[in-house]
Design an enzyme around this catalytic site. Structure first.
Site, PDB file in Angstrom:
ATOM      1  N   ASP A  84      19.456  88.643  53.876  1.00  0.00           N
ATOM      2  CA  ASP A  84      18.040  89.002  53.940  1.00  0.00           C
ATOM      3  C   ASP A  84      17.418  88.709  52.581  1.00  0.00           C
ATOM      4  OD1 ASP A  84      15.519  90.373  54.753  1.00  0.00           O
ATOM      5  OD2 ASP A  84      16.791  91.111  56.375  1.00  0.00           O
ATOM      6  N   HIS A  93      12.712  85.938  55.944  1.00  0.00           N
ATOM      7  CA  HIS A  93      13.713  86.837  55.352  1.00  0.00           C
ATOM      8  C   HIS A  93      14.743  86.062  54.519  1.00  0.00           C
ATOM      9  CE1 HIS A  93      12.657  90.780  57.083  1.00  0.00           C
ATOM     10  NE2 HIS A  93      12.273  90.111  58.151  1.00  0.00           N
ATOM     11  N   GLU A 146       9.733  88.416  61.912  1.00  0.00           N
ATOM     12  CA  GLU A 146       8.815  88.599  60.782  1.00  0.00           C
ATOM     13  C   GLU A 146       8.727  87.365  59.897  1.00  0.00           C
ATOM     14  OE1 GLU A 146       9.036  93.430  60.137  1.00  0.00           O
ATOM     15  OE2 GLU A 146      10.392  92.172  58.962  1.00  0.00           O
TER      16      GLU A 146
END
Length: 536
Positions: free
Chosen positions: A188, A261, A328
């Site tokens: 991440d 990410h 995201e």
């Protein structure tokens, strides 16, 4: 006389009910049988079909640790009382099992490894959590099988990094609760947690951050602990964990999150970024979406990187599925990138959503070269994507309906109530969490097949469910335990037990009577006020 006999019958029914053991998650059927109890003692032997040899050793070690009884692994011809592990096609449903307890033997039968491991977990719940010379187990029969094929727990080891010993302990938690999948979130913005040979700077640079946020990421001013933090699991350690999980019937699905990410990745290799001249740093804070650039740029070097990394991942993990994230992914940075805009035009992509889909499709092809299938968060269906990809829905029920109508198989993992980084109380003094409120009752009562999916006769699209543990505010293993227990126990029953078997009051009673002693046995922490805080 008739009233007297009826009274005796009533008393015997009460006694039989009182003697029925408590098993969690609630089995399909458990019946007390006529006959004398089985006496487990030092002379009892474990006998297993060769297919279950590793599970026999696992059971032997578990009984010794739990009760102090050191049982021998013997042969079927032995006259001693036995615990038999039997492979049989008669228990045909995947992961199903039977437990039959009589005076002279206990027979655990299943068709597969997961089934026999599930039977072992039920047997262990019938044994005391203390050293003893003998255990009397009532004659009974358990017939059991899961409601859903996919029953998972997730753990983020990026925001905070946990040792191998704890990863094994977490797998033991899953095994006890009859889950079958461990979703291991390995990369991440805040770090890269897996050893990579093809791109070593992912470890020398990407696995370490210079500082870590203190307090909530919305606090102003932001405060940081200026200490280098990080680490990664070596391939040797990962193979050790995989072997540990295999014996327990747990599949490990690794996740490398792309194309967003990716701040740790572009810190190590800025040439994969939409802004390669920027001096990136591994993220020290949380909540990067639209706040800091963390996306991959669509260029030949990036796609060569993705092919090499996902091939290396597939060579290490035997799981049929690999998770590639896809959530995201901020379109802001692609909109500002001349390289990304030129790529969209050259490849006749409609827009940045089309570019996101292009990334997912490319990695899907790379993994197909290794015979693997892809799982991604629900955002991956924003573009036109092949429906062989499995959608992990962390959104609301409407997203599940959308995915089902588009033809995707779905794993339900909604933020409400299956995100265990959310608060489990409304006490302002409770330990810090990210936001939201997911008390135990809400977790237990959640129905993984949304009404809208049932209404459209698409229930078969729901593979099962999973609870997620994001660790921004879980810096220690004791905090992880506090946040997952007893909510993990609730999820396990929801995903395993038949709906008609579910009863919240009965469940709470079992947690207090049988499960909290198990947490104590594990030397784990848990949220103690679960009865006080109710579903909204």
């Amino acid at each position: 006389m008739r009233k007297f006999l009826l009274g005796l019958l009533f008393v015997s029914m009460i006694q039989a009910k009182a003697q029925t053991p408590m098993i969690t998650p609630a089995p399909v059927s458990m019946q007390i049988q006529n006959g004398q109890a089985f006496e487990l003692n030092q002379q009892t032997q474990i006998v297993a079909d060769p297919f279950f040899a590793a599970q026999a050793s696992y059971l032997q070690a578990a009984i010794q640790e739990q009760t102090g009884l050191s049982l021998k692994i013997g042969k079927k011809s032995s006259p001693a009382s036995q615990i038999q592990l039997v492979k049989t096609a008669a228990v045909a449903q995947p992961e199903a099992y039977q437990v039959q307890i009589a005076q002279n033997n206990i027979v655990l039968s299943a068709a597969d490894i997961r089934g026999i491991v599930n039977s072992i977990q039920s047997l262990l719940q019938l044994l005391p959590l203390q050293k003893t010379a003998t255990v009397s187990i009532p004659a009974l029969k358990i017939t059991d099988y899961p409601r859903f094929a996919y029953r998972g727990m997730h753990l983020d080891v990026v925001r905070h990094f946990f040792p191998v010993d704890y990863i094994k302990k977490y797998i033991d938690y899953l095994t006890f609760h009859k889950f079958n999948t461990f979703h291991w979130h390995l990369t991440d913005d805040q770090g890269w947690r897996i050893e990579m040979h093809s791109y070593p700077k992912l470890n020398s640079i990407g696995s370490w951050r210079d500082s870590t946020l203190i307090g909530h990421f919305k606090d102003t001013p932001a405060r940081y602990e200026r200490v280098r933090y990080g680490g990664y699991y070596t391939k040797k350690e990962i193979k050790e964990v995989i072997a540990y999980a295999n014996i327990r019937g747990i599949t490990i699905i690794p996740e490398i999150d792309i194309p967003g990410h990716s701040r740790a990745t572009i810190t190590a290799y800025p040439e994969f970024s939409t802004d390669p001249n920027n001096k990136w740093g591994v993220a020290a804070t949380w909540g990067m979406y639209n706040r800091q650039n963390n996306v991959l740029s669509p260029n030949p070097k990036t796609f060569a990187f993705l092919r090499a990394v996902f091939h290396e991942l597939a060579d290490l993990f035997p799981s049929p599925y690999i998770h590639l994230g896809g959530d995201e992914c901020s379109k802001l940075w692609w909109k500002q990138s001349a390289e990304a805009q030129a790529f969209i035009k050259a490849n006749n992509l409609k827009d940045e959503f089309g570019l996101q889909t292009y990334f997912i499709q490319q990695v899907s092809k790379y993994l197909a070269e290794k015979g693997r299938k892809v799982i991604g968060w629900h955002e991956i269906m924003e573009g036109k994507l092949d429906t062989s990809t499995i959608v992990m829905n962390w959104g609301n029920d409407a997203k599940a309906v959308e995915a089902a109508e588009k033809g995707y198989a779905i794993i339900m993992t909604p933020g409400k109530p299956y995100y265990f980084d959310h608060y489990q109380s409304k006490d302002p003094k409770d330990s810090l969490a990210i936001h939201g409120y997911n008390p135990l009752e809400a977790v237990y009562l959640y129905e993984p097949v949304p009404a809208g999916v049932r209404k459209k006769s698409l229930s078969a699209k729901i593979m099962g469910g999973q609870a997620n543990v994001w660790t921004e505010y879980m810096g220690y293993t004791t905090k992880v335990d506090y946040m997952v227990f007893p909510r993990m126990t609730a999820v396990s029953e929801t995903l395993w037990s038949q709906p008609e078997k579910k009863n919240y009051n009965d469940f709470v009673n079992r947690v207090k009577t049988n499960i909290i002693p198990r947490y104590q046995y594990w030397n784990s922490s848990w949220f103690p006020d679960f009865e006080k805080w109710r579903k909204e």
